[in-house]
Write a protein that holds these residues in place. Sequence first.
Motif, PDB file in Angstrom:
ATOM      1  N   HIS A   5       0.829  -1.210   0.000  1.00 37.27           N
ATOM      2  CA  HIS A   5       0.000   0.000   0.000  1.00 37.27           C
ATOM      3  C   HIS A   5       0.864   1.261   0.000  1.00 37.27           C
ATOM      4  CE1 HIS A   5      -3.471   2.539   0.758  1.00 37.27           C
ATOM      5  NE2 HIS A   5      -2.807   3.109   1.755  1.00 37.27           N
ATOM      6  N   ALA A   6       1.988   1.226   0.718  1.00 33.88           N
ATOM      7  CA  ALA A   6       2.871   2.392   0.813  1.00 33.88           C
ATOM      8  C   ALA A   6       3.572   2.687  -0.501  1.00 33.88           C
ATOM      9  CB  ALA A   6       3.902   2.181   1.918  1.00 33.88           C
ATOM     10  N   SER A   7       3.698   1.686  -1.376  1.00 37.57           N
ATOM     11  CA  SER A   7       4.399   1.884  -2.645  1.00 37.57           C
ATOM     12  C   SER A   7       3.477   2.417  -3.734  1.00 37.57           C
ATOM     13  CB  SER A   7       5.012   0.552  -3.109  1.00 37.57           C
ATOM     14  OG  SER A   7       4.000  -0.400  -3.362  1.00 37.57           O
ATOM     15  N   LEU A   8       2.210   2.680  -3.383  1.00 32.25           N
ATOM     16  CA  LEU A   8       1.247   3.181  -4.341  1.00 32.25           C
ATOM     17  C   LEU A   8       0.962   4.665  -4.104  1.00 32.25           C
ATOM     18  CD1 LEU A   8      -1.343   0.238  -4.352  1.00 32.25           C
ATOM     19  CD2 LEU A   8       0.482   0.659  -6.000  1.00 32.25           C
ATOM     20  N   VAL A   9       0.657   5.386  -5.190  1.00 30.67           N
ATOM     21  CA  VAL A   9       0.314   6.806  -5.112  1.00 30.67           C
ATOM     22  C   VAL A   9      -1.096   6.977  -5.665  1.00 30.67           C
ATOM     23  CG1 VAL A   9       0.914   9.141  -5.844  1.00 30.67           C
ATOM     24  CG2 VAL A   9       2.727   7.465  -5.426  1.00 30.67           C
ATOM     25  N   LYS A  10      -1.983   7.559  -4.869  1.00 32.03           N
ATOM     26  CA  LYS A  10      -3.366   7.775  -5.292  1.00 32.03           C
ATOM     27  C   LYS A  10      -3.427   8.967  -6.239  1.00 32.03           C
ATOM     28  CE  LYS A  10      -8.046   8.357  -3.456  1.00 32.03           C
ATOM     29  NZ  LYS A  10      -8.867   8.559  -2.230  1.00 32.03           N
ATOM     30  N   ILE A  11      -3.966   8.754  -7.436  1.00 30.52           N
ATOM     31  CA  ILE A  11      -4.049   9.842  -8.414  1.00 30.52           C
ATOM     32  C   ILE A  11      -5.488  10.298  -8.637  1.00 30.52           C
ATOM     33  CG2 ILE A  11      -1.934   9.140  -9.559  1.00 30.52           C
ATOM     34  CD1 ILE A  11      -3.621   7.855 -11.736  1.00 30.52           C
ATOM     35  N   THR A  18       2.122   3.213  -9.086  1.00 31.16           N
ATOM     36  CA  THR A  18       3.231   2.871  -8.204  1.00 31.16           C
ATOM     37  C   THR A  18       4.166   4.070  -8.081  1.00 31.16           C
ATOM     38  OG1 THR A  18       4.609   2.018 -10.000  1.00 31.16           O
ATOM     39  CG2 THR A  18       3.088   0.460  -8.935  1.00 31.16           C
ATOM     40  N   LYS A  19       4.938   4.114  -7.020  1.00 29.54           N
ATOM     41  CA  LYS A  19       5.892   5.206  -6.838  1.00 29.54           C
ATOM     42  C   LYS A  19       6.907   5.232  -7.968  1.00 29.54           C
ATOM     43  CE  LYS A  19       5.721   5.762  -1.804  1.00 29.54           C
ATOM     44  NZ  LYS A  19       6.486   5.690  -0.534  1.00 29.54           N
ATOM     45  N   THR A  20       7.261   4.053  -8.461  1.00 30.81           N
ATOM     46  CA  THR A  20       8.224   3.975  -9.568  1.00 30.81           C
ATOM     47  C   THR A  20       7.668   4.658 -10.808  1.00 30.81           C
ATOM     48  OG1 THR A  20       9.039   1.858  -8.706  1.00 30.81           O
ATOM     49  CG2 THR A  20       9.618   2.421 -10.976  1.00 30.81           C
ATOM     50  N   GLU A  21       6.399   4.401 -11.118  1.00 28.57           N
ATOM     51  CA  GLU A  21       5.774   5.025 -12.278  1.00 28.57           C
ATOM     52  C   GLU A  21       5.660   6.538 -12.093  1.00 28.57           C
ATOM     53  OE1 GLU A  21       2.751   1.562 -13.908  1.00 28.57           O
ATOM     54  OE2 GLU A  21       2.209   2.677 -12.091  1.00 28.57           O
ATOM     55  N   LEU A  49       4.542   9.665  -0.780  1.00 22.77           N
ATOM     56  CA  LEU A  49       5.281  10.498  -1.722  1.00 22.77           C
ATOM     57  C   LEU A  49       4.581  11.842  -1.881  1.00 22.77           C
ATOM     58  CD1 LEU A  49       7.570  10.780  -3.844  1.00 22.77           C
ATOM     59  CD2 LEU A  49       5.975   9.837  -5.528  1.00 22.77           C
ATOM     60  N   ILE A  50       5.315  12.928  -1.655  1.00 27.69           N
ATOM     61  CA  ILE A  50       4.784  14.284  -1.798  1.00 27.69           C
ATOM     62  C   ILE A  50       5.570  14.997  -2.893  1.00 27.69           C
ATOM     63  CG2 ILE A  50       4.276  16.476  -0.671  1.00 27.69           C
ATOM     64  CD1 ILE A  50       2.760  14.195   0.570  1.00 27.69           C
ATOM     65  N   ILE A  51       4.859  15.532  -3.890  1.00 25.01           N
ATOM     66  CA  ILE A  51       5.473  16.309  -4.969  1.00 25.01           C
ATOM     67  C   ILE A  51       4.954  17.737  -4.857  1.00 25.01           C
ATOM     68  CG2 ILE A  51       5.732  16.551  -7.466  1.00 25.01           C
ATOM     69  CD1 ILE A  51       5.158  13.542  -7.690  1.00 25.01           C
ATOM     70  N   GLU A  52       5.844  18.708  -5.005  1.00 25.87           N
ATOM     71  CA  GLU A  52       5.414  20.098  -4.884  1.00 25.87           C
ATOM     72  C   GLU A  52       6.174  20.991  -5.855  1.00 25.87           C
ATOM     73  OE1 GLU A  52       6.127  21.365  -0.906  1.00 25.87           O
ATOM     74  OE2 GLU A  52       8.156  20.565  -0.833  1.00 25.87           O
ATOM     75  N   GLY A  53       5.551  22.109  -6.200  1.00 27.60           N
ATOM     76  CA  GLY A  53       6.166  23.065  -7.118  1.00 27.60           C
ATOM     77  C   GLY A  53       5.108  23.954  -7.746  1.00 27.60           C
ATOM     78  N   LEU A  54       5.504  24.679  -8.788  1.00 25.40           N
ATOM     79  CA  LEU A  54       4.600  25.612  -9.452  1.00 25.40           C
ATOM     80  C   LEU A  54       3.687  24.899 -10.452  1.00 25.40           C
ATOM     81  CD1 LEU A  54       6.990  28.621 -10.186  1.00 25.40           C
ATOM     82  CD2 LEU A  54       5.191  28.508  -8.451  1.00 25.40           C
ATOM     83  N   SER A 180       1.135  17.784  -4.397  1.00 29.46           N
ATOM     84  CA  SER A 180       0.409  16.708  -5.079  1.00 29.46           C
ATOM     85  C   SER A 180      -0.764  16.201  -4.256  1.00 29.46           C
ATOM     86  CB  SER A 180       1.353  15.546  -5.388  1.00 29.46           C
ATOM     87  OG  SER A 180       1.960  15.065  -4.197  1.00 29.46           O
ATOM     88  N   THR A 181      -0.795  16.504  -2.967  1.00 31.94           N
ATOM     89  CA  THR A 181      -1.883  16.062  -2.098  1.00 31.94           C
ATOM     90  C   THR A 181      -3.050  17.048  -2.068  1.00 31.94           C
ATOM     91  OG1 THR A 181      -0.725  17.065  -0.223  1.00 31.94           O
ATOM     92  CG2 THR A 181      -0.377  14.708  -0.605  1.00 31.94           C
ATOM     93  N   MET A 182      -2.908  18.194  -2.741  1.00 32.85           N
ATOM     94  CA  MET A 182      -3.968  19.202  -2.751  1.00 32.85           C
ATOM     95  C   MET A 182      -5.016  18.855  -3.800  1.00 32.85           C
ATOM     96  SD  MET A 182      -1.701  22.692  -2.273  1.00 32.85           S
ATOM     97  CE  MET A 182      -3.145  23.759  -2.241  1.00 32.85           C
ATOM     98  N   THR A 183      -6.286  18.890  -3.401  1.00 31.10           N
ATOM     99  CA  THR A 183      -7.388  18.576  -4.309  1.00 31.10           C
ATOM    100  C   THR A 183      -7.725  19.782  -5.189  1.00 31.10           C
ATOM    101  OG1 THR A 183      -9.060  19.268  -2.713  1.00 31.10           O
ATOM    102  CG2 THR A 183      -8.346  16.963  -2.634  1.00 31.10           C
TER     103      THR A 183
END
Length: 309
Positions: A5-11, A18-21, A49-54, A180-183
């Motif tokens: 479950h931890a290796s997955l990212v909800k899109i 997967t985190k790899t993808e 996994l958290i992704i952030e930027g402009l 990436s967690t912001m709706t």
Amino acid sequence: MEDCHASLVKISEDRVLTKTEMMSLLKTYNCYHEGKSFQLRSREEDGELIIEGLLSVSWGLRRPIRLQMQDDNERFQHSSAGIGREDEAKTSSPLQQTSLESNNNESSDASVSEDETPQLMRTRSDASFMGIQRRSRRHSQGEMQRMKKHRFSINGHFYNHKTSIFTPTYGSVTNVRVKSTMTTVQVLRLLLNKFRVENNLEEFVLYMVHESGEKTKLKDTDYPLISRLLHGPCEKIAKMFLMEADLGEEVTYDVAQYIKFEMPMLDSFVEKLKEEEDREISKLARKYSALKSMILQQLEDMAESSQHF
């Protein structure tokens, strides 16, 4: 099970990667924006996994919006100031207040990065909407002073209160720093707060608009930054637009294929489809006419056989 479950990212609500993808998509995105401020950063918090930027968002509004006409700093000062300060504010001239405000804003604007500075381009049609007549670019000193009196600073950015209701130029781009967690709802709120837009949040939605003409609405629970990664880094192929909730309309891929055709070509398509429809109708009519004849013949045969008995 927990490691899986931890290796997955909800899109989205019903999709995961997967985190790899996801890291592969991020690598492609950052390679495209190499050397620019649009590169995204990644980190992990409690295994997530958290992704952030402009994030770039284009204005796609058809109706005017309303801008806040009081600075947040002013609101705070008015609510906390004593009677003596209120009297001073009343006695000081508007021109002096504007001058002091301008000096403060010049120093604060220097610390704001160019990519995140709120900028709203006004459409030419707004002049007619507000009933404003065009004037020559030269103004007398008295006119300049009167114009300054009617300028308000919204957290360091000046708007004329006479034209605080206007439509941003269609296709003009603004940037907001998101995670990436912001709706979708959270990104919309952040964008509207950035420009101090007073309209209700529910009036707006985000769309992904493709070069082909396909237009997909982002759900309230979607993640815009993830959506940007999934559609690739190139803004020419797909752009994110802020639009009115009641004016926007989704366009499927099948429909989008025909949008860019000229009317004569579309008319020929309709004519061909009509011919094909007529052929199918004729075929069905012949088929059921034959079945009707067979049924009637069977009924006659049954009637004759019953008479013999």
